[in-house]
Design an enzyme around this catalytic site. Sequence first.
Site, PDB file in Angstrom:
ATOM      1  N   LYS A 176       0.814  -1.230   0.000  1.00  0.00           N
ATOM      2  CA  LYS A 176       0.000   0.000   0.000  1.00  0.00           C
ATOM      3  C   LYS A 176       0.841   1.270   0.000  1.00  0.00           C
ATOM      4  CE  LYS A 176      -4.096  -2.091   1.888  1.00  0.00           C
ATOM      5  NZ  LYS A 176      -5.116  -2.131   2.916  1.00  0.00           N
TER       6      LYS A 176
ATOM      7  N   ASP B  67     -10.014   2.271   2.479  1.00  0.00           N
ATOM      8  CA  ASP B  67     -10.027   1.493   3.730  1.00  0.00           C
ATOM      9  C   ASP B  67     -10.767   2.214   4.861  1.00  0.00           C
ATOM     10  OD1 ASP B  67      -8.705  -0.797   2.872  1.00  0.00           O
ATOM     11  OD2 ASP B  67      -6.719  -0.006   3.333  1.00  0.00           O
TER      12      ASP B  67
HETATM   13  P1  NDP Z   1       1.219  -3.044   7.800  1.00  0.00           P
HETATM   14  O1  NDP Z   1       2.272  -4.044   7.504  1.00  0.00           O
HETATM   15  O2  NDP Z   1       1.226  -1.730   7.133  1.00  0.00           O
HETATM   16  O3  NDP Z   1       1.236  -2.738   9.399  1.00  0.00           O
HETATM   17  C1  NDP Z   1       1.300  -3.793  10.309  1.00  0.00           C
HETATM   18  C2  NDP Z   1       1.040  -3.269  11.722  1.00  0.00           C
HETATM   19  O4  NDP Z   1       0.948  -4.384  12.606  1.00  0.00           O
HETATM   20  C3  NDP Z   1       2.152  -2.376  12.262  1.00  0.00           C
HETATM   21  O5  NDP Z   1       1.589  -1.442  13.151  1.00  0.00           O
HETATM   22  C4  NDP Z   1       3.039  -3.387  13.000  1.00  0.00           C
HETATM   23  O6  NDP Z   1       3.784  -2.820  14.042  1.00  0.00           O
HETATM   24  C5  NDP Z   1       1.982  -4.293  13.597  1.00  0.00           C
HETATM   25  N1  NDP Z   1       2.474  -5.642  13.871  1.00  0.00           N
HETATM   26  C6  NDP Z   1       2.920  -6.544  12.967  1.00  0.00           C
HETATM   27  N2  NDP Z   1       3.269  -7.690  13.583  1.00  0.00           N
HETATM   28  C7  NDP Z   1       3.045  -7.503  14.915  1.00  0.00           C
HETATM   29  C8  NDP Z   1       3.211  -8.310  16.061  1.00  0.00           C
HETATM   30  N3  NDP Z   1       3.693  -9.556  15.977  1.00  0.00           N
HETATM   31  N4  NDP Z   1       2.860  -7.788  17.267  1.00  0.00           N
HETATM   32  C9  NDP Z   1       2.383  -6.532  17.363  1.00  0.00           C
HETATM   33  N5  NDP Z   1       2.202  -5.706  16.313  1.00  0.00           N
HETATM   34  C10 NDP Z   1       2.539  -6.191  15.095  1.00  0.00           C
HETATM   35  O7  NDP Z   1      -0.167  -3.814   7.575  1.00  0.00           O
HETATM   36  P2  NDP Z   1      -1.606  -3.181   7.302  1.00  0.00           P
HETATM   37  O8  NDP Z   1      -1.733  -1.972   8.146  1.00  0.00           O
HETATM   38  O9  NDP Z   1      -1.855  -3.058   5.852  1.00  0.00           O
HETATM   39  O10 NDP Z   1      -2.579  -4.342   7.850  1.00  0.00           O
HETATM   40  C11 NDP Z   1      -2.808  -4.504   9.236  1.00  0.00           C
HETATM   41  C12 NDP Z   1      -3.979  -5.476   9.452  1.00  0.00           C
HETATM   42  O11 NDP Z   1      -5.192  -4.939   8.920  1.00  0.00           O
HETATM   43  C13 NDP Z   1      -3.787  -6.831   8.765  1.00  0.00           C
HETATM   44  O12 NDP Z   1      -4.328  -7.815   9.630  1.00  0.00           O
HETATM   45  C14 NDP Z   1      -4.631  -6.723   7.519  1.00  0.00           C
HETATM   46  O13 NDP Z   1      -5.082  -7.980   7.084  1.00  0.00           O
HETATM   47  C15 NDP Z   1      -5.792  -5.887   8.045  1.00  0.00           C
HETATM   48  N6  NDP Z   1      -6.501  -5.150   6.984  1.00  0.00           N
HETATM   49  C16 NDP Z   1      -7.824  -5.426   6.770  1.00  0.00           C
HETATM   50  C17 NDP Z   1      -8.547  -4.741   5.822  1.00  0.00           C
HETATM   51  C18 NDP Z   1      -9.983  -5.045   5.616  1.00  0.00           C
HETATM   52  O14 NDP Z   1     -10.559  -4.557   4.642  1.00  0.00           O
HETATM   53  N7  NDP Z   1     -10.605  -5.818   6.489  1.00  0.00           N
HETATM   54  C19 NDP Z   1      -7.919  -3.695   4.978  1.00  0.00           C
HETATM   55  C20 NDP Z   1      -6.527  -3.482   5.313  1.00  0.00           C
HETATM   56  C21 NDP Z   1      -5.849  -4.198   6.253  1.00  0.00           C
HETATM   57  P3  NDP Z   1       5.256  -2.191  13.780  1.00  0.00           P
HETATM   58  O15 NDP Z   1       5.014  -0.771  13.362  1.00  0.00           O
HETATM   59  O16 NDP Z   1       5.914  -2.342  15.085  1.00  0.00           O
HETATM   60  O17 NDP Z   1       5.895  -3.015  12.682  1.00  0.00           O
END
Ligand code: NDP
Length: 268
Positions: free
Chosen positions: A67, A103
Amino acid sequence: MTSARYAVFGQPIAHSLSPRIHAAFGAQLGIAIDYRAIEAGHDTFAAALATFTREGGRGANVTLPLKQDAVTLCTQLSERARRCGSVNTLIRDGDGWCGDSTDGAGLLRDLARNGIDPSGARVLLLGAGGAARAAAFALADRVGELVIANRTPERASQLAAQLAARSCAVDALRAQGSFALVINASAAGHADCTFDLPATLFAVSGAAYDLSYGHAARAFLAAAREAGARLAIDGLGMLIEQAAASFALWHGIAPDTTSIHAMLRAET
Ligand code: NDP
């Protein structure tokens, strides 16, 4: 007649529900569309999008982990995509791509569908990635108070600083009292990890919403229910609503999502 070409790019992408959702919207409205899932990561996205463009691509969705990459491949950005620094929808515009983000709108629509009104509420947002950013910008003007917590605290404070929001370290959540709405926009559930969330965060009779769905949403939603949350909802509905908003951008008409919610819920 050849169908106009659409696609979703991401990695992994094989299990994406987007092709089915868009096929169902097209069937409902009598619009012939060819919508495919295309596997692409950071290193291959630009080339895959160039091939898709040459082959007549008219629109695309972009999902994890692309994204932010998509922002750099657009010749134009909508105001909301620019503000949240994330693109989930590409619209062919002349010789270039216009990037938008549906989103945040998808989340607001699904909250409303589930009878959750964030207006004036105390809201906790977990995560500071692309989806969390879209959610934060959609919610910030509506809620009473927005607190953002993230595994990497600097990302939460940077996001909060762009909004009328406050950030909080994950290990300081215990001191934050309860929230009428707790939204998990982190990807922790995909890695079978979960924040160690104090039960006191979830207001009794409050609501919890996880942007992920299926297995990835289970631990967070179970913790919310156990803590007394009245509603614990996964992000399947948001997926459908953000898809409907993308569809409307491409085709100029919004599908009725009711039957798609029923169809996909029956399968999960
Ligand atoms: P990104 O990769 O941009 O961000 C991931 C986020 O999750 C960051 O804040 C990261 O923290 C955190 N994170 C990752 N792994 C862990 C962990 N093990 N423990 C704690 N925090 C963690 O992903 P997106 O923002 O695009 O997606 C996030 C979620 O939203 C996903 O589950 C995705 O499937 C869902 N989603 C659903 C949508 C829908 O339409 N239903 C649309 C878009 C997304 P850090 O900054 O520390 O890396």
